[in-house]
Motif scaffolding. Structure first.
Motif, PDB file in Angstrom:
ATOM      1  N   ILE A   1      11.899  -6.205  -8.006  1.00 59.64           N
ATOM      2  CA  ILE A   1      13.183  -5.554  -7.355  1.00 59.64           C
ATOM      3  C   ILE A   1      14.311  -5.517  -8.104  1.00 59.64           C
ATOM      4  CG2 ILE A   1      14.343  -5.809  -5.134  1.00 59.64           C
ATOM      5  CD1 ILE A   1      12.072  -7.312  -3.756  1.00 59.64           C
ATOM      6  N   VAL A   2      14.968  -4.697  -8.353  1.00 57.72           N
ATOM      7  CA  VAL A   2      16.150  -4.302  -9.325  1.00 57.72           C
ATOM      8  C   VAL A   2      17.193  -4.245  -8.502  1.00 57.72           C
ATOM      9  CG1 VAL A   2      16.773  -2.686 -11.083  1.00 57.72           C
ATOM     10  CG2 VAL A   2      14.560  -3.303 -10.817  1.00 57.72           C
TER      11      VAL A   2
ATOM     12  N   PHE B   1      -3.246  -2.059  -4.206  1.00 52.99           N
ATOM     13  CA  PHE B   1      -1.962  -1.422  -4.462  1.00 52.99           C
ATOM     14  C   PHE B   1      -1.243  -2.391  -5.479  1.00 52.99           C
ATOM     15  CE2 PHE B   1      -2.122  -4.864  -1.236  1.00 52.99           C
ATOM     16  CZ  PHE B   1      -1.074  -5.615  -1.580  1.00 52.99           C
ATOM     17  N   GLU B   2      -0.084  -1.658  -6.047  1.00 52.44           N
ATOM     18  CA  GLU B   2       0.655  -1.878  -6.928  1.00 52.44           C
ATOM     19  C   GLU B   2       1.865  -2.684  -6.886  1.00 52.44           C
ATOM     20  OE1 GLU B   2       1.027   1.341  -9.701  1.00 52.44           O
ATOM     21  OE2 GLU B   2      -0.757   1.413 -10.301  1.00 52.44           O
TER      22      GLU B   2
ATOM     23  N   PHE C   1       0.792  -1.178  -0.055  1.00 53.05           N
ATOM     24  CA  PHE C   1      -0.022   0.090   0.047  1.00 53.05           C
ATOM     25  C   PHE C   1       0.750   1.254   0.054  1.00 53.05           C
ATOM     26  CE2 PHE C   1      -2.422   3.299   2.356  1.00 53.05           C
ATOM     27  CZ  PHE C   1      -3.240   3.473   1.417  1.00 53.05           C
ATOM     28  N   ASN C   2       0.752   2.070  -0.990  1.00 55.42           N
ATOM     29  CA  ASN C   2       1.264   3.418  -1.131  1.00 55.42           C
ATOM     30  C   ASN C   2       2.554   3.312  -1.872  1.00 55.42           C
ATOM     31  OD1 ASN C   2       3.024   2.614   1.076  1.00 55.42           O
ATOM     32  ND2 ASN C   2       3.599   4.731   1.193  1.00 55.42           N
ATOM     33  N   TYR C   3       2.787   2.140  -2.357  1.00 55.26           N
ATOM     34  CA  TYR C   3       3.802   2.000  -3.586  1.00 55.26           C
ATOM     35  C   TYR C   3       3.691   2.745  -4.656  1.00 55.26           C
ATOM     36  CZ  TYR C   3       6.671   0.121  -7.282  1.00 55.26           C
ATOM     37  OH  TYR C   3       7.647  -0.200  -8.395  1.00 55.26           O
ATOM     38  N   SER C   4       4.570   3.701  -5.133  1.00 52.94           N
ATOM     39  CA  SER C   4       4.515   4.614  -6.116  1.00 52.94           C
ATOM     40  C   SER C   4       5.398   4.600  -7.348  1.00 52.94           C
ATOM     41  CB  SER C   4       4.324   5.968  -5.537  1.00 52.94           C
ATOM     42  OG  SER C   4       5.421   6.309  -4.808  1.00 52.94           O
ATOM     43  N   GLY C   5       6.047   3.602  -7.505  1.00 46.29           N
ATOM     44  CA  GLY C   5       7.167   3.313  -8.524  1.00 46.29           C
ATOM     45  C   GLY C   5       8.531   3.323  -8.132  1.00 46.29           C
ATOM     46  N   GLY C   6       9.318   2.728  -9.094  1.00 50.19           N
ATOM     47  CA  GLY C   6      10.965   2.520  -8.727  1.00 50.19           C
ATOM     48  C   GLY C   6      10.798   1.201  -8.008  1.00 50.19           C
TER      49      GLY C   6
ATOM     50  N   ASP D   1       9.307   1.105   3.028  1.00 51.41           N
ATOM     51  CA  ASP D   1       8.566   2.256   2.536  1.00 51.41           C
ATOM     52  C   ASP D   1       6.872   2.165   2.875  1.00 51.41           C
ATOM     53  OD1 ASP D   1      10.715   3.627   2.114  1.00 51.41           O
ATOM     54  OD2 ASP D   1      10.872   2.928  -0.015  1.00 51.41           O
ATOM     55  N   ALA D   2       6.390   0.839   3.047  1.00 47.18           N
ATOM     56  CA  ALA D   2       5.025   0.431   3.174  1.00 47.18           C
ATOM     57  C   ALA D   2       4.345   1.447   4.185  1.00 47.18           C
ATOM     58  CB  ALA D   2       4.820  -1.011   3.455  1.00 47.18           C
ATOM     59  N   GLN D   3       3.351   1.825   3.954  1.00 48.78           N
ATOM     60  CA  GLN D   3       2.575   2.558   4.741  1.00 48.78           C
ATOM     61  C   GLN D   3       1.692   1.913   5.749  1.00 48.78           C
ATOM     62  OE1 GLN D   3       0.536   6.092   3.077  1.00 48.78           O
ATOM     63  NE2 GLN D   3      -1.097   6.072   4.453  1.00 48.78           N
ATOM     64  N   THR D   4       1.730   2.279   7.035  1.00 48.93           N
ATOM     65  CA  THR D   4       0.698   1.496   7.942  1.00 48.93           C
ATOM     66  C   THR D   4      -0.780   1.940   7.545  1.00 48.93           C
ATOM     67  OG1 THR D   4       2.275   1.459   9.794  1.00 48.93           O
ATOM     68  CG2 THR D   4      -0.021   1.356  10.342  1.00 48.93           C
ATOM     69  N   VAL D   5      -1.655   0.784   7.693  1.00 50.78           N
ATOM     70  CA  VAL D   5      -2.913   0.948   7.348  1.00 50.78           C
ATOM     71  C   VAL D   5      -3.847   0.679   8.554  1.00 50.78           C
ATOM     72  CG1 VAL D   5      -4.941   0.038   5.645  1.00 50.78           C
ATOM     73  CG2 VAL D   5      -2.772   0.428   4.886  1.00 50.78           C
TER      74      VAL D   5
END
Length: 268
Positions: free
Chosen positions: A265-266, A260-261, A234-239, A245-249
């Motif tokens: 992993i690169v 969420f998207e 949740f809140n993944y926005s690219g890269g 970086d996952a947001q607490t819900v």
């Protein structure tokens, strides 16, 4: 995870090869057109060992033949329908997207550029069925292809004509794509469930109201979230996704619709 390259050139490019090797290190399957010069010099990037080189075939009164323009050679992996048109309306072309002075349209075309997407589509089906290692995918394409020309591999047809049904039938049980709930305070996972083919998931009897939600597919099956795996939250926005970086819900009573998207992993 998959790149179709209906393109090619006769001259090696160190920069292009570096890009191809970078993608290969990150578990990307690259499918490339062998070229339309009708000779034994497969074009780049299909000539690189990291790619799957595709030649073209056509059907002549029920007999499958190599298309006269299709490049061939020791680097060729497989062939797929590319057509051979002896006139502008010959149905032996491949119905394709195209361009005319009046605009974008659909038309019959021929080429290894038309053959390559057939193989790319099959690679996507194999990945969707759970086969994710590029070497395993290459081996399945080789081992299940319909042998043409000389018995076994040959320079005209490679390992043969790709066979989607046989390739998919050869796949073992798929790797699961799972969704997890994580306690943000302790960093431990408190529940998991499988992600359906449609992308839906459902949890029941969750005690924590504060959670991080993430999806993970362990592409190399090593039990660790690392390079090449698919990850989202949740809140993944690219890269490159990073679970930190996952947001607490905050979960409320009843159904919670949380979308969420995800992405690969690169690594370096």
């Amino acid at each position: 995870k998959i790149i179709n390259m209906s393109l090619g050139g006769a001259v090696d490019s160190p920069d292009v090869h570096d890009a191809v090797k970078y993608a290969a290190r990150n578990g990307v399957v690259m499918v490339a057109a062998s070229g339309n010069n009708g000779d034994g010099n497969i074009l780049y990037p299909a000539r690189y060992p990291e790619t799957i080189a595709v030649g073209a075939i056509w059907e002549d009164e029920g007999t499958i033949k190599i298309s006269p323009y299709s490049c061939y050679g020791s680097e060729l992996d497989v062939v797929a329908p590319g057509g051979y048109m002896r006139s502008g309306t010959d149905p032996n072309g491949i119905y394709s997207t195209g361009w005319t002075p009046s605009g974008n349209t659909y038309m019959y075309m021929q080429g290894t550029s038309m053959a390559t997407p057939h193989v790319t589509g099959l690679v996507a089906l194999l990945m969707g069925a759970g086969l994710t290692d590029p070497d395993d995918i290459r081996n399945v394409l080789h081992n299940t292809a319909i042998d043409l020309g000389s018995p076994g591999r040959d320079d005209d047809y490679g390992w043969g004509l790709v066979d989607a049904e046989a390739a998919l039938d050869s796949i073992a049980s798929p790797q699961e794509f799972k969704v997890f709930l994580r306690n943000p305070s302790t960093g431990t996972n408190i529940a998991s469930t499988s992600l359906s083919d449609s992308g839906a998931y459902h949890f029941s009897d969750v005690s924590n109201s504060q959670v991080k939600i993430f999806a993970w597919r362990d592409m190399d099956e090593n039990g660790a979230i690392d390079t090449g795996d698919l990850l989202g939250y949740f809140n993944y926005s690219g890269g490159t996704p990073d679970l930190d970086d996952a947001q607490t819900v905050t979960l409320s009573g009843g159904d919670n619709w949380i979308d969420f998207e995800f992405a690969p992993i690169v690594g370096d």
